[in-house]
Design an enzyme around this catalytic site. Structure first.
Site, mmCIF file in Angstrom:
data_model
loop_
_atom_site.group_PDB
_atom_site.id
_atom_site.type_symbol
_atom_site.label_atom_id
_atom_site.label_comp_id
_atom_site.label_asym_id
_atom_site.label_seq_id
_atom_site.Cartn_x
_atom_site.Cartn_y
_atom_site.Cartn_z
ATOM 1 N N ASP A 244 0.811 -1.205 0.000
ATOM 2 C CA ASP A 244 0.000 0.000 0.000
ATOM 3 C C ASP A 244 0.854 1.269 0.000
ATOM 4 O O ASP A 244 1.794 1.402 0.801
ATOM 5 C CB ASP A 244 -0.919 -0.011 1.230
ATOM 6 C CG ASP A 244 -1.785 1.222 1.335
ATOM 7 O OD1 ASP A 244 -2.642 1.405 0.466
ATOM 8 O OD2 ASP A 244 -1.580 2.004 2.285
ATOM 9 N N GLU A 281 1.773 -0.054 -4.826
ATOM 10 C CA GLU A 281 0.883 1.062 -5.137
ATOM 11 C C GLU A 281 1.722 2.326 -5.030
ATOM 12 O O GLU A 281 2.195 2.674 -3.946
ATOM 13 C CB GLU A 281 -0.292 1.150 -4.165
ATOM 14 C CG GLU A 281 -1.226 2.304 -4.528
ATOM 15 C CD GLU A 281 -2.136 2.744 -3.396
ATOM 16 O OE1 GLU A 281 -3.123 3.452 -3.677
ATOM 17 O OE2 GLU A 281 -1.859 2.412 -2.230
#
Length: 570
Positions: A244, A281
């Site tokens: 993330d 990400e």
């Protein structure tokens, strides 16, 4: 059971277990340890530091009573795996399906999700990507407020539940990617501070305090996250990790945490004999993210590519607010389809500055692209999804593109249920301020922010998929379209060819149609509502979203809002 804990600043560390406190022995490196033979699988325990506590174990494998309860001894060897024939799955040529365990099924458990794998097999996906499963406060959460990062949310089924789900996926021929969060920890139930310098002492992002990756005492902190990643891949047989918001990792070391992680995961892949993927990400648009370590990159297998999403979304929805402004017009879609990103060093109006670098030479399979994902739906005030006509066109382009395509749960049948932002914080100040915090986070995105209360249970329940929708003709028809697209992608090598320099795209100057060539296969799209003729000979139709498709040697006529995949004659 040997208890080990890193607490470099403590002068005394005790483990409280079996109704007693046992003093641990410290070492010069800040680690404390003790063997308590009577503590076995399931035994509850906590740590006491210099008389303060009790605290859960920073590396707790199980939190049976939630984030505020004691840790429990968990023996990975007690689980009997049934996936001995599983040799893994490569990301190249794959289709990913993202889901949230709590809302994928009415029950919201690993077991219930495993019961829906036949649907995913028939759809034709290669990986499921599950949103974070670390323990969170309360009974419902997206997962990005996780703490106790080595444990598994008990409401989903705990560690054995996750293993059972992975086992079932592997038996079905599906790989599993787990979303993990290393850039911050949740604001509630985070007890790392008393143990050591896990944090940098400054706000690292909008979501919280920066993790200490390069300051004094950061070596064991880095190891904490590297070992966590290896645990999922080794002990839970996970096939890949989605990392993330890596742009929020504050690391100025010569060897970035991501490069260190890539090296360790590559070594583990050799040991377990199956491919292991790391998907970052990142909003940096920096190709070094996916370049190999020996080429000076960070060694990620792939990265999420927001530019493709934004260009597709703008083309099929017509929205141009917020960060979509730069993607207005089909020229943006042309560029992302042929160069990978729109922002490759030019001006980004949303950021107010130049952004990105060219992705020259980067194969498309290293860029994970989507038409929808949890962020792009859930960060809208009402969590609304694209309508079916837009999904038909967008999916046709996504699943014939040179990228690694990813779908979001329910997208394949045009789910009518929203995916809203929800949480269940225990502390009143967090619970009551969550809605206002979200509103501030998206200030400037062009939304009129009137969202449901994130803390209300109804917000969570509304976000659950309604599988009964599949009994309706319109939803079933769209599902068949997605199945056919994935099957065609698998059948035609041209459609999985990752070489961006071999993609050719033509567009109508008026912005109504687009033609994308994938080798000898042509994808023609009419975004408008009127019938148009695209300058491509009709040829043999391989798949069409709407009938009729007519034409001759001069061109192909497409009805409004339709897409056809064909091999033109001649």
């Amino acid at each position: 059971m040997i208890f080990d804990v890193w607490a470099p600043n403590a002068t005394a560390v005790e483990v409280e277990t079996l109704d007693r406190r046992f003093p641990l022995t410290g070492r010069a490196d800040g680690w404390w340890s003790l063997d308590v033979p009577d503590a076995t699988h399931g035994t509850r325990y906590t740590y006491v530091l210099d008389g303060d506590g009790p605290y859960p174990d920073p590396r707790s494998r199980r939190q049976p009573e939630g984030v505020f309860g004691p840790s429990a001894v968990y023996d990975h060897a007690r689980y009997t795996w049934a996936d001995h024939d599983w040799t893994g799955r490569d990301l190249r040529g794959a289709v990913i399906y993202e889901l949230h365990i709590g809302t994928f099924t009415p029950e919201g458990t690993f077991q219930a999700a495993a019961g829906r794998l036949d649907h995913l097999v028939e759809l034709g996906v290669d990986f499921v990507e599950i949103m974070p499963v670390a323990p969170v406060p309360g009974a419902r959460n997206w997962g990005y407020d996780g703490v106790d990062l080595y444990a598994v949310n008990e409401t989903y089924g705990g560690p054995d539940g996750l293993k059972t789900f992975v086992d079932a996926c592997h038996r079905a021929g599906i790989g599993v990617i787990l979303d993990v969060v290393y850039n911050h920890l949740g604001p509630s139930g985070n007890f790392l501070h008393p143990f050591g310098p896990y944090f940098g002492g400054f706000e690292g992002s909008y979501w919280g305090e920066a993790v200490n990756l390069d300051g004094p005492g950061s070596d064991p902190v880095r190891r904490y996250f590297v070992d966590n990643a290896l645990q999922w891949l080794r002990d839970y047989h996970i096939d890949g990790l989605r990392l993330d918001a890596v742009h929020a990792l504050h690391d100025k070391r010569a060897t970035h945490l991501l490069a260190e992680l890539a090296e360790e995961v590559d070594a583990l892949s050799c040991a377990v004999g199956r491919p292991l993927s790391l998907i970052a990400e990142s909003d940096l648009n920096d190709p070094r993210m996916v370049r190999s370590l020996d080429a000076g990159g960070l060694g990620m297998t792939a990265q999420w590519n927001d530019d493709v999403h934004h260009a597709l979304h703008t083309a099929v929805s017509g929205e141009t607010h917020g960060y979509y402004a730069d993607f207005a017009g089909l020229s943006a879609l042309v560029k992302v389809l042929t160069r990978g990103v729109l922002h490759d060093g030019g001006h980004s109006s949303f950021r107010g500055r130049a952004h990105g670098r060219p992705y020259t030479g980067v194969p498309g399979h290293r860029l994970v692209a989507c038409l929808q994902n949890h962020d792009q739906i859930g960060n809208r005030p009402m969590g609304d999804r694209l309508p079916m006509p837009a999904l038909k066109l967008g999916a046709g382009l996504l699943l014939t593109s040179p990228f690694t395509p990813m779908l979001f749960m329910g997208e394949e049948w045009g789910a009518g249920t929203p995916f809203l932002f929800f949480s269940d914080h225990v502390e009143p100040h967090l619970r009551e301020s969550e809605g206002e915090r979200r509103k501030k986070e998206f200030d400037g995105f062009g939304y009129t922010w009137e969202a449901p209360d994130p803390s209300a249970e109804e917000t969570f329940l509304r976000s659950k998929l309604d599988w009964q929708e599949l009994k309706e003709e319109a939803h079933w028809s769209l599902l068949c379209w997605y199945r056919d697209l994935i099957a065609l992608r698998r059948a035609l090598p041209e459609l999985t060819d990752p070489r961006l320099d071999r993609v050719r795209v033509e567009t109508d100057p008026g912005g109504q149609w687009l033609v994308m060539w994938r080798g000898g296969v042509c994808v023609s799209v009419n975004f408008g509502t009127d019938t148009v003729t695209v300058p491509v000979p009709r040829g043999r139709v391989l798949l069409a979203s709407d009938d009729p498709v007519t034409g001759d040697e001069e061109g192909t006529r497409l009805p409004g809002q339709s897409l056809v995949i064909h091999r033109p004659s001649g």
